[in-house]
Design an enzyme around this catalytic site. Structure first.
Site, PDB file in Angstrom:
ATOM      1  N   HIS A 135     -21.920  11.761  -8.009  1.00  0.00           N
ATOM      2  CA  HIS A 135     -22.668  12.993  -7.773  1.00  0.00           C
ATOM      3  C   HIS A 135     -23.646  12.782  -6.621  1.00  0.00           C
ATOM      4  O   HIS A 135     -24.157  11.673  -6.438  1.00  0.00           O
ATOM      5  CB  HIS A 135     -23.486  13.367  -9.014  1.00  0.00           C
ATOM      6  CG  HIS A 135     -22.672  13.924 -10.132  1.00  0.00           C
ATOM      7  ND1 HIS A 135     -22.628  13.359 -11.378  1.00  0.00           N
ATOM      8  CD2 HIS A 135     -21.877  15.024 -10.193  1.00  0.00           C
ATOM      9  CE1 HIS A 135     -21.840  14.088 -12.166  1.00  0.00           C
ATOM     10  NE2 HIS A 135     -21.368  15.098 -11.465  1.00  0.00           N
ATOM     11  N   ASP A 191     -19.868  16.954 -21.810  1.00  0.00           N
ATOM     12  CA  ASP A 191     -19.888  15.649 -21.146  1.00  0.00           C
ATOM     13  C   ASP A 191     -20.450  14.578 -22.080  1.00  0.00           C
ATOM     14  O   ASP A 191     -21.656  14.444 -22.237  1.00  0.00           O
ATOM     15  CB  ASP A 191     -20.730  15.742 -19.862  1.00  0.00           C
ATOM     16  CG  ASP A 191     -20.791  14.398 -19.141  1.00  0.00           C
ATOM     17  OD1 ASP A 191     -20.144  13.436 -19.614  1.00  0.00           O
ATOM     18  OD2 ASP A 191     -21.482  14.313 -18.117  1.00  0.00           O
ATOM     19  N   HIS A 206     -15.565  15.187 -10.265  1.00  0.00           N
ATOM     20  CA  HIS A 206     -16.958  15.601 -10.050  1.00  0.00           C
ATOM     21  C   HIS A 206     -17.470  14.855  -8.823  1.00  0.00           C
ATOM     22  O   HIS A 206     -16.863  13.883  -8.374  1.00  0.00           O
ATOM     23  CB  HIS A 206     -17.805  15.271 -11.280  1.00  0.00           C
ATOM     24  CG  HIS A 206     -17.574  16.209 -12.418  1.00  0.00           C
ATOM     25  ND1 HIS A 206     -18.477  17.162 -12.796  1.00  0.00           N
ATOM     26  CD2 HIS A 206     -16.494  16.379 -13.217  1.00  0.00           C
ATOM     27  CE1 HIS A 206     -17.981  17.863 -13.796  1.00  0.00           C
ATOM     28  NE2 HIS A 206     -16.772  17.419 -14.085  1.00  0.00           N
ATOM     29  N   GLY A 207     -18.597  15.312  -8.290  1.00  0.00           N
ATOM     30  CA  GLY A 207     -19.103  14.669  -7.080  1.00  0.00           C
ATOM     31  C   GLY A 207     -18.147  14.899  -5.926  1.00  0.00           C
ATOM     32  O   GLY A 207     -17.823  13.985  -5.162  1.00  0.00           O
ATOM     33  N   ASP A 232     -21.028  23.619 -16.680  1.00  0.00           N
ATOM     34  CA  ASP A 232     -20.831  22.293 -16.096  1.00  0.00           C
ATOM     35  C   ASP A 232     -21.725  21.279 -16.817  1.00  0.00           C
ATOM     36  O   ASP A 232     -22.909  21.546 -17.046  1.00  0.00           O
ATOM     37  CB  ASP A 232     -21.194  22.367 -14.597  1.00  0.00           C
ATOM     38  CG  ASP A 232     -20.831  21.101 -13.861  1.00  0.00           C
ATOM     39  OD1 ASP A 232     -19.762  20.541 -14.151  1.00  0.00           O
ATOM     40  OD2 ASP A 232     -21.617  20.683 -12.990  1.00  0.00           O
TER      41      ASP A 232
HETATM   42  P1  13P Z   1     -21.770  17.155  -5.803  1.00  0.00           P
HETATM   43  O1  13P Z   1     -23.119  17.791  -5.938  1.00  0.00           O
HETATM   44  O2  13P Z   1     -21.865  15.704  -5.506  1.00  0.00           O
HETATM   45  O3  13P Z   1     -20.861  17.894  -4.893  1.00  0.00           O
HETATM   46  O4  13P Z   1     -21.112  17.214  -7.266  1.00  0.00           O
HETATM   47  C1  13P Z   1     -21.090  18.399  -7.973  1.00  0.00           C
HETATM   48  C2  13P Z   1     -20.655  18.141  -9.374  1.00  0.00           C
HETATM   49  O5  13P Z   1     -19.814  17.312  -9.634  1.00  0.00           O
HETATM   50  C3  13P Z   1     -21.266  18.928 -10.431  1.00  0.00           C
HETATM   51  O6  13P Z   1     -20.671  18.685 -11.654  1.00  0.00           O
END
Ligand code: 13P
Length: 285
Positions: free
Chosen positions: A181, A104, A209-210, A82
């Site tokens: 995030h 990224d 993401h997030g 990730d």
């Molecule tokens: P959250 O921690 O906000 O759930 O997001 C996780 C993420 O997108 C990691 O790449």
């Protein structure tokens, strides 16, 4: 069951309009909890390792554990690095056996993002590893919120997304449409029209993401708009930590490590199952 790539399982998710969570964290409890939940309800699953989230777990150890768990699972499971920050980080993840990596470059200038993403693509493509790219910046991290996170000037441009996919040949694309995030604040609003437009412009699966911290009823709408992979960490990890603290407090001094671990695996099993069901992934394996 062989380890699969994110491209393989997300192509079906895009076609049949369901979501697959990517759980980040790479602890043994989170991993066993998620895999057993996916097996119980026949759901596909993605396990992610993030160097910033888990600096105490070296990538070789964390990623190798995810790969092992994926190979042993009775449902299709993909692993992914990730937010890979460099070519070298992607090489390390591939060496640890990951089926997929994310590079990224969303914070870079557009042409630079394309050039660096293409460089990683030259590594992954010949060996059958899937690549996730990111266009439009999400900002912040699972541990802190930055002021510019989720603001409209950072949203993904649908036309540019088509050009980016065409020139980088990424297999899946992370986009920005108000998602952030870490914790959501009251003034964050998701623009699902952006998702629908990007979905029309590109033929590959889209990533959010997030993904944690939103109201349950929003997830089916996000998936219906065109998101196939939802990265999910802060909320589940926070609830897990609080549940552990509560258990320790209840037991006073009368607790030992492996009682705690068993309860933690059970917690992550139940939470992962709930999220897989919410994303309509149950029965899709
Ligand atoms: P959250 O921690 O906000 O759930 O997001 C996780 C993420 O997108 C990691 O790449």
């Amino acid at each position: 069951m062989p380890l699969v790539t994110v491209s393989e399982i997300l192509t079906d998710a895009r076609k049949r309009t369901y979501g697959i969570p990517c759980f980040i964290g790479a602890t043994m409890e989170m991993t066993l909890g998620a895999v057993t939940a996916a097996e119980e309800i026949s759901a596909p699953l993605i396990l992610g390792y993030n160097e910033a989230v888990a600096p105490a777990i070296p990538m070789a150890a964390g990623m190798s554990m995810l790969v092992r768990a994926a190979k042993d699972a009775r449902v299709p499971v993909a692993t992914i690095l990730d937010h890979g920050t460099s070519y070298d980080a992607c090489v390390k993840a591939v060496r640890a056996g990951s089926s997929s990596v994310m590079f990224d470059g969303s914070h870079l200038d557009y042409e630079e993002n394309i050039a660096r993403t293409r460089e990683v693509r030259r590594l992954t493509e010949p060996i059958g590893v899937a690549l996730e790219g990111e266009l439009g910046s999400i900002g912040g991290s699972s541990f802190e919120f930055t002021e510019s996170a989720g603001t409209r000037q950072n949203f993904t441009d649908p036309q540019q997304a088509a050009d980016f996919v065409d020139r980088t040949k990424v297999n899946v694309l992370a986009i920005s449409f108000g998602n952030v995030h870490g914790p959501y604040r009251g003034d964050n609003a998701l623009d699902l029209d952006i998702v629908r437009q990007v979905f029309q412009h590109v033929a590959i699966p889209l990533v959010m993401h997030g993904g944690s911290g939103l109201a349950d009823e929003l997830y089916p709408q996000i998936i219906d708009a065109g998101i196939s992979k939802i990265n999910y960490y802060t909320t589940i990890a926070r609830k897990g930590a609080l549940a552990t603290a509560e258990l320790c407090a209840q037991q006073g001094g009368n607790i030992i490590e492996h009682m705690l671990i068993a309860r933690r695996i059970e917690f992550y099993h139940q939470e992962s199952k709930r999220i897989l069901q919410l994303f309509r992934a149950a029965g899709k394996a």
